[in-house]
Structures are given as C-alpha cells and as structure tokens.
Design a protein around this motif. Structure first.
Motif, mmCIF file in Angstrom:
data_model
loop_
_atom_site.group_PDB
_atom_site.id
_atom_site.type_symbol
_atom_site.label_atom_id
_atom_site.label_comp_id
_atom_site.label_asym_id
_atom_site.label_seq_id
_atom_site.Cartn_x
_atom_site.Cartn_y
_atom_site.Cartn_z
ATOM 1 N N ASP A 159 0.823 -1.213 0.000
ATOM 2 C CA ASP A 159 0.000 0.000 0.000
ATOM 3 C C ASP A 159 0.858 1.264 0.000
ATOM 4 O O ASP A 159 0.574 2.212 -0.736
ATOM 5 C CB ASP A 159 -0.953 0.015 1.188
ATOM 6 N N CYS B 182 2.427 1.645 -3.537
ATOM 7 C CA CYS B 182 1.457 2.092 -4.544
ATOM 8 C C CYS B 182 1.070 3.549 -4.324
ATOM 9 O O CYS B 182 0.976 4.319 -5.282
ATOM 10 C CB CYS B 182 0.227 1.200 -4.512
ATOM 11 N N ASN B 183 0.844 3.922 -3.085
ATOM 12 C CA ASN B 183 0.495 5.315 -2.788
ATOM 13 C C ASN B 183 1.650 6.263 -3.098
ATOM 14 O O ASN B 183 1.433 7.381 -3.561
ATOM 15 C CB ASN B 183 0.053 5.458 -1.338
ATOM 16 N N SER C 18 -2.922 -3.808 -4.484
ATOM 17 C CA SER C 18 -2.984 -2.452 -3.942
ATOM 18 C C SER C 18 -3.130 -1.410 -5.038
ATOM 19 O O SER C 18 -3.652 -0.325 -4.806
ATOM 20 C CB SER C 18 -1.725 -2.166 -3.113
#
Length: 187
Positions: free
Chosen positions: A97, A100-101, A137
């Motif tokens: 996560d 990906c963020n 994600s």
C-alpha cells in the motif's frame, strides 16, 4: 476502545481512546488508534493530527507512516505524503500500500528520479499480490496512468471486478460488508 469498535461504536471507541491518551501522552499506539477511528469516521484532518503524533512518538512504526502518507495524499498534499511513504518503505521495504500510494503521489508531483525502480518494484509487488489471490494495492484506474504491461492492467481490473461481484452477491443476500479489522492498520 477495541470492543466499542468491534461493535461498530466508533464514536464511543474514540471517547475511550482519547481518555487513554489523556492518561498516557507517550503511547504511540493510542494516538494511531485515535487516528484510525477518525479516519473511518471521515475526520481526515483530525486523523492526520493523531497519526502525526504517533509518528513523532515512534517513527519505527511503518504502517503509521504509510497511513499518514495516505491521508495526506487523499487531502491533496502529495509532497508531504511522499516523505511518509518513503519513510514507511525504509522501515519495511515490502509494503504494497505504501509503495502504490508513493508511486501515485510521485506521479502528481513529478518527482521521477527513481521512476524505473519504482515501477519495477510496483510491478513485482502487484504480480505477487495477484499470484497470492489477493486484490492488488494498485487500483485499476491508477494502473492506467502507470507504465505497466497491458496484461497486468487487465489482471488488476479482473481482480477488482471479481471482488466487486462478490460484494454485490453478499449485499443482495443481505450480508453487510465486514468491518475493518481494528488493529490491522498497525500490523
């Protein structure tokens, strides 16, 4: 607080955790829990404040840094978000996560000094998530903006479609969606 949250009583849980914070202002987990509760009740700025306090107390909690980055990204503060995503990934390099963020945030602030490495890592992590049967994600509409292979973008979209179909079937059967696990954000 955990019992209140498990029962769907987020506001009561927040009152309890604020009382715990008042008794011990050095407990990073209590601040993170308050941030989580504010996040799920839609009070994002307040959540940022709690997660920032948790991070200041204990910067060795990579999930806290990742969630703080995610909140900042969602609030339109990608430059600040990147700092926390990078910190989270330094503490725990394989954190899908946060990765990906971070890639998503970097796209908007045009900081691409390490674009090739970030995209390769994103592809590897996404393929691993799909191979494990997990919903990746990377979200389908974000995948379109990344330099990922078409076949991977298709697999991401298929995974999300399958998840949506299961949720729709459950909703039609009268089953409510499961509540988020209370402490999963910090695991």
């Amino acid at each position: 607080a955990a019992l209140c949250c498990d029962m769907g009583e987020s506001e009561a849980a927040l009152v309890e955790i604020k009382a715990a914070i008042a008794m011990d202002t050095a407990n990073a987990l209590d601040f993170a829990t308050a941030g989580f509760l504010c996040r799920i009740t839609g009070r994002l700025e307040e959540a940022v404040s709690y997660f920032a306090s948790a991070f200041a107390i204990n910067p060795k909690m990579p999930k806290v840094a990742g969630v703080l980055g995610g909140l900042l990204k969602d609030l339109g503060r990608p430059e600040e978000a990147v700092f926390y995503f990078r910190h989270a990934l330094r503490e725990k390099p394989i954190q899908a996560d946060a990765l990906c963020n971070m890639v998503h945030s970097l796209l908007f602030v045009c900081l691409w000094r390490h674009r090739s490495e970030a995209m390769l890592m994103l592809e590897v992590v996404t393929r691993a998530q799909l191979a494990a049967g997990d919903t990746p994600s990377v979200q389908p509409f974000h995948a379109l903006a990344y330099s990922l292979p078409d076949s991977l973008i298709t697999s991401i979209s298929q995974s999300y479609a399958a998840c949506a179909a299961l949720n729709a079937q459950a909703a039609l059967a009268g089953c409510p969606p499961p509540p988020p696990p209370f402490f999963a954000v910090f695991a």
